[in-house]
Design a protein around this motif. Structure first.
Motif, PDB file in Angstrom:
ATOM      1  N   ALA A 113      20.418  34.266  48.519  1.00 24.72           N
ATOM      2  CA  ALA A 113      19.020  34.273  48.074  1.00 24.72           C
ATOM      3  C   ALA A 113      18.822  33.397  46.842  1.00 24.72           C
ATOM      4  O   ALA A 113      17.747  32.822  46.639  1.00 24.72           O
ATOM      5  CB  ALA A 113      18.558  35.706  47.790  1.00 24.72           C
ATOM      6  N   ARG A 114      19.865  33.288  46.005  1.00 20.79           N
ATOM      7  CA  ARG A 114      19.782  32.432  44.812  1.00 20.79           C
ATOM      8  C   ARG A 114      20.173  30.993  45.112  1.00 20.79           C
ATOM      9  O   ARG A 114      20.219  30.159  44.204  1.00 20.79           O
ATOM     10  CB  ARG A 114      20.697  32.982  43.713  1.00 20.79           C
ATOM     11  N   GLY A 115      20.498  30.701  46.369  1.00 21.77           N
ATOM     12  CA  GLY A 115      20.885  29.357  46.756  1.00 21.77           C
ATOM     13  C   GLY A 115      22.322  29.004  46.388  1.00 21.77           C
ATOM     14  O   GLY A 115      22.691  27.829  46.371  1.00 21.77           O
ATOM     15  N   GLU A 116      23.143  30.011  46.125  1.00 24.78           N
ATOM     16  CA  GLU A 116      24.548  29.794  45.782  1.00 24.78           C
ATOM     17  C   GLU A 116      25.401  29.931  47.038  1.00 24.78           C
ATOM     18  O   GLU A 116      24.973  30.546  48.007  1.00 24.78           O
ATOM     19  CB  GLU A 116      24.994  30.839  44.747  1.00 24.78           C
ATOM     20  N   PRO A 117      26.607  29.376  47.017  1.00 22.98           N
ATOM     21  CA  PRO A 117      27.496  29.570  48.170  1.00 22.98           C
ATOM     22  C   PRO A 117      27.752  31.061  48.391  1.00 22.98           C
ATOM     23  O   PRO A 117      27.875  31.816  47.433  1.00 22.98           O
ATOM     24  CB  PRO A 117      28.788  28.861  47.761  1.00 22.98           C
ATOM     25  N   ALA A 118      27.855  31.454  49.636  1.00 28.74           N
ATOM     26  CA  ALA A 118      28.040  32.872  49.966  1.00 28.74           C
ATOM     27  C   ALA A 118      29.505  33.264  49.931  1.00 28.74           C
ATOM     28  O   ALA A 118      29.995  33.967  50.804  1.00 28.74           O
ATOM     29  CB  ALA A 118      27.436  33.176  51.325  1.00 28.74           C
ATOM     30  N   GLU A 119      30.227  32.806  48.913  1.00 30.76           N
ATOM     31  CA  GLU A 119      31.627  33.183  48.791  1.00 30.76           C
ATOM     32  C   GLU A 119      31.731  34.476  47.988  1.00 30.76           C
ATOM     33  O   GLU A 119      30.839  34.809  47.224  1.00 30.76           O
ATOM     34  CB  GLU A 119      32.435  32.065  48.122  1.00 30.76           C
ATOM     35  N   GLN A 120      32.814  35.186  48.205  1.00 31.55           N
ATOM     36  CA  GLN A 120      33.010  36.424  47.466  1.00 31.55           C
ATOM     37  C   GLN A 120      33.893  36.159  46.263  1.00 31.55           C
ATOM     38  O   GLN A 120      35.017  35.683  46.388  1.00 31.55           O
ATOM     39  CB  GLN A 120      33.629  37.508  48.328  1.00 31.55           C
ATOM     40  N   LEU A 121      33.366  36.477  45.090  1.00 29.15           N
ATOM     41  CA  LEU A 121      34.083  36.299  43.840  1.00 29.15           C
ATOM     42  C   LEU A 121      34.309  37.653  43.185  1.00 29.15           C
ATOM     43  O   LEU A 121      33.443  38.518  43.222  1.00 29.15           O
ATOM     44  CB  LEU A 121      33.278  35.439  42.858  1.00 29.15           C
ATOM     45  N   HIS A 122      35.472  37.793  42.573  1.00 32.85           N
ATOM     46  CA  HIS A 122      35.734  38.954  41.734  1.00 32.85           C
ATOM     47  C   HIS A 122      36.208  38.405  40.402  1.00 32.85           C
ATOM     48  O   HIS A 122      37.139  37.606  40.359  1.00 32.85           O
ATOM     49  CB  HIS A 122      36.791  39.869  42.356  1.00 32.85           C
ATOM     50  N   THR A 123      35.574  38.815  39.333  1.00 36.81           N
ATOM     51  CA  THR A 123      35.900  38.295  38.007  1.00 36.81           C
ATOM     52  C   THR A 123      36.914  39.196  37.320  1.00 36.81           C
ATOM     53  O   THR A 123      36.743  40.420  37.296  1.00 36.81           O
ATOM     54  CB  THR A 123      34.628  38.188  37.139  1.00 36.81           C
ATOM     55  N   THR A 124      37.958  38.587  36.770  1.00 36.76           N
ATOM     56  CA  THR A 124      38.945  39.316  35.994  1.00 36.76           C
ATOM     57  C   THR A 124      39.080  38.666  34.627  1.00 36.76           C
ATOM     58  O   THR A 124      38.676  37.516  34.433  1.00 36.76           O
ATOM     59  CB  THR A 124      40.340  39.319  36.664  1.00 36.76           C
ATOM     60  N   ARG A 125      39.639  39.403  33.700  1.00 37.73           N
ATOM     61  CA  ARG A 125      39.807  38.875  32.341  1.00 37.73           C
ATOM     62  C   ARG A 125      41.050  38.007  32.240  1.00 37.73           C
ATOM     63  O   ARG A 125      41.050  36.985  31.575  1.00 37.73           O
ATOM     64  CB  ARG A 125      39.885  40.040  31.348  1.00 37.73           C
ATOM     65  N   MET A 126      42.102  38.408  32.916  1.00 37.81           N
ATOM     66  CA  MET A 126      43.358  37.679  32.824  1.00 37.81           C
ATOM     67  C   MET A 126      43.528  36.742  34.019  1.00 37.81           C
ATOM     68  O   MET A 126      43.120  37.056  35.128  1.00 37.81           O
ATOM     69  CB  MET A 126      44.541  38.658  32.777  1.00 37.81           C
ATOM     70  N   VAL A 127      44.160  35.604  33.772  1.00 38.15           N
ATOM     71  CA  VAL A 127      44.434  34.630  34.825  1.00 38.15           C
ATOM     72  C   VAL A 127      45.888  34.814  35.281  1.00 38.15           C
ATOM     73  O   VAL A 127      46.797  34.791  34.455  1.00 38.15           O
ATOM     74  CB  VAL A 127      44.234  33.185  34.310  1.00 38.15           C
ATOM     75  N   PRO A 128      46.108  35.005  36.587  1.00 34.66           N
ATOM     76  CA  PRO A 128      47.491  35.117  37.058  1.00 34.66           C
ATOM     77  C   PRO A 128      48.277  33.848  36.724  1.00 34.66           C
ATOM     78  O   PRO A 128      47.752  32.741  36.804  1.00 34.66           O
ATOM     79  CB  PRO A 128      47.351  35.274  38.576  1.00 34.66           C
ATOM     80  N   LYS A 129      49.529  34.013  36.355  1.00 36.72           N
ATOM     81  CA  LYS A 129      50.384  32.869  36.013  1.00 36.72           C
ATOM     82  C   LYS A 129      51.006  32.253  37.268  1.00 36.72           C
ATOM     83  O   LYS A 129      51.386  31.094  37.263  1.00 36.72           O
ATOM     84  CB  LYS A 129      51.513  33.310  35.078  1.00 36.72           C
ATOM     85  N   LYS A 130      51.110  33.029  38.331  1.00 34.24           N
ATOM     86  CA  LYS A 130      51.799  32.583  39.545  1.00 34.24           C
ATOM     87  C   LYS A 130      50.797  32.184  40.631  1.00 34.24           C
ATOM     88  O   LYS A 130      50.899  32.614  41.777  1.00 34.24           O
ATOM     89  CB  LYS A 130      52.730  33.689  40.025  1.00 34.24           C
ATOM     90  N   ILE A 131      49.865  31.317  40.274  1.00 37.26           N
ATOM     91  CA  ILE A 131      48.770  30.953  41.175  1.00 37.26           C
ATOM     92  C   ILE A 131      49.274  30.343  42.475  1.00 37.26           C
ATOM     93  O   ILE A 131      48.807  30.707  43.559  1.00 37.26           O
ATOM     94  CB  ILE A 131      47.781  30.004  40.456  1.00 37.26           C
TER      95      ILE A 131
END
Length: 145
Positions: free
Chosen positions: A31-49
């Motif tokens: 509805a906002r014209g954004e891609p319909a991907e599913q995002l989950h926001t976390t505070r820490m970034v995994p080191k083993k991407i």
């Protein structure tokens, strides 16, 4: 061998709750014209991407049990408006039920080795996938699954 993430699904009472939340969020993004991907926001970034993105999934703990997973498509570190580093976990919007396994509460996320990850219910071979989620949850809690 891929590496997975494990995270609490705070606020969800069931896999159906999670699926409904995903559908609602995707509709809002469209509805906002954004891609319909599913995002989950976390505070820490995994080191083993690299290990995670080579076939890893995010396993959801719902009401004290590892209950479902979603395949991780991307991990996008970013800095929010307050200057705090965060991370978007981009997931395939398909929720795959897994063999329920008790897991104690924790904060943030944890790495989960592939050898320790519960199998998908579709791989189980019996009628476990046809069983209502609440019954699976109760039987797993009693140690019968």
């Amino acid at each position: 061998m891929s590496l997975h993430l494990l995270k609490l699904c705070v606020g969800a009472e069931s896999i159906v709750d999670l699926e409904e939340w995903i559908a609602e969020r995707q509709a809002q993004r469209r509805a906002r014209g954004e891609p319909a991907e599913q995002l989950h926001t976390t505070r820490m970034v995994p080191k083993k991407i690299e290990e995670i993105l080579s076939g890893g999934s995010l396993y959801w703990v719902i009401k004290g049990q590892i209950s479902a997973r979603q395949r991780l498509m991307d991990i996008r570190p970013f800095t929010d408006a307050d200057g705090i580093g965060r991370c978007h976990l981009v997931m395939e919007p398909i929720v795959v039920p897994v063999e329920p396994r008790p897991f104690r509460p924790f904060q943030g996320w944890r790495y989960l080795q592939a050898k320790d990850a519960p199998r998908d219910l579709s791989e189980h071979g019996g009628d476990l996938g046809e069983m209502p989620e609440e019954l699976r949850r109760e039987l797993a809690g009693l140690g019968l699954l």
